[in-house]
Design a protein around this motif. Structure first.
Motif, PDB file in Angstrom:
ATOM      1  N   ASP A  24      26.995  46.553  -6.035  1.00 32.15           N
ATOM      2  CA  ASP A  24      26.640  47.876  -5.039  1.00 32.15           C
ATOM      3  C   ASP A  24      27.866  48.678  -5.697  1.00 32.15           C
ATOM      4  OD1 ASP A  24      26.935  50.036  -2.961  1.00 32.15           O
ATOM      5  OD2 ASP A  24      25.647  48.412  -2.035  1.00 32.15           O
ATOM      6  N   ASP A  40      22.061  45.568  -4.753  1.00 36.79           N
ATOM      7  CA  ASP A  40      21.596  47.034  -4.032  1.00 36.79           C
ATOM      8  C   ASP A  40      20.445  47.580  -4.895  1.00 36.79           C
ATOM      9  OD1 ASP A  40      21.601  49.221  -2.399  1.00 36.79           O
ATOM     10  OD2 ASP A  40      22.854  50.487  -3.621  1.00 36.79           O
ATOM     11  N   SER A  46      19.647  46.223   0.772  1.00 34.00           N
ATOM     12  CA  SER A  46      19.191  47.997   0.599  1.00 34.00           C
ATOM     13  C   SER A  46      18.926  48.672   1.977  1.00 34.00           C
ATOM     14  CB  SER A  46      17.791  48.065  -0.102  1.00 34.00           C
ATOM     15  OG  SER A  46      17.736  49.432  -0.393  1.00 34.00           O
ATOM     16  N   LYS A  79      20.393  46.691   4.960  1.00 39.01           N
ATOM     17  CA  LYS A  79      21.579  46.918   5.257  1.00 39.01           C
ATOM     18  C   LYS A  79      21.773  47.464   6.792  1.00 39.01           C
ATOM     19  CE  LYS A  79      23.148  48.287   0.905  1.00 39.01           C
ATOM     20  NZ  LYS A  79      23.836  49.672  -0.003  1.00 39.01           N
TER      21      LYS A  79
END
Length: 130
Positions: A8, A54, A82, A104
């Motif tokens: 990420d 991510d 994500s 997320k």
């Protein structure tokens, strides 16, 4: 101990995930990469059990990163992590070899997802099922 490769580019997300993971015994962030290319460079020699990737990475997106990672290290399950929860992203990620897709929005879902994928399941966050 489940060793995680976290991919990420956002330092705030990375710090938050490290903090979350540190609360749960048996989980650790073993390595971090800020891009798909960096992750793929690390992956051949890295001792990790799972990769959380991510979707929206710079230059090489998470789906392309997963496709390449699966070729390099098929023994390391990859999971998209994500904020995007559109069905087409989920389908593309799974087709590329992802073993899960976690949003997320629900931090505890991340821990559950890691445990389920490590148990051999394909895991999708609650709002993505169906």
């Amino acid at each position: 101990m489940i060793r995680i490769l976290l991919v990420d580019e956002n330092p705030y997300v990375v710090d938050a995930l490290r903090t979350l993971v540190d609360v749960f015994p048996g989980l650790t962030v073993a390595a971090h990469a800020a891009s798909g290319e960096a992750a793929l460079t690390l992956l051949p020699e890295l001792e990790v059990d799972i990769a959380l990737i991510d979707l929206a990475l710079p230059t090489m997106n998470g789906i392309d990163t997963i496709a390449a990672a699966c070729r390099i290290r098929p023994d390391v399950p990859c999971v998209i992590l994500s904020a995007h929860n559109e069905r087409n992203y989920v389908q593309r990620a799974l087709a590329a070899g992802a073993r899960g897709y976690i949003t997320k929005e629900s931090p505890l879902d991340i821990v559950t997802g890691i445990e389920r994928v490590m148990a051999g399941e394909i895991y999708l966050s609650e709002e993505l099922r169906g």
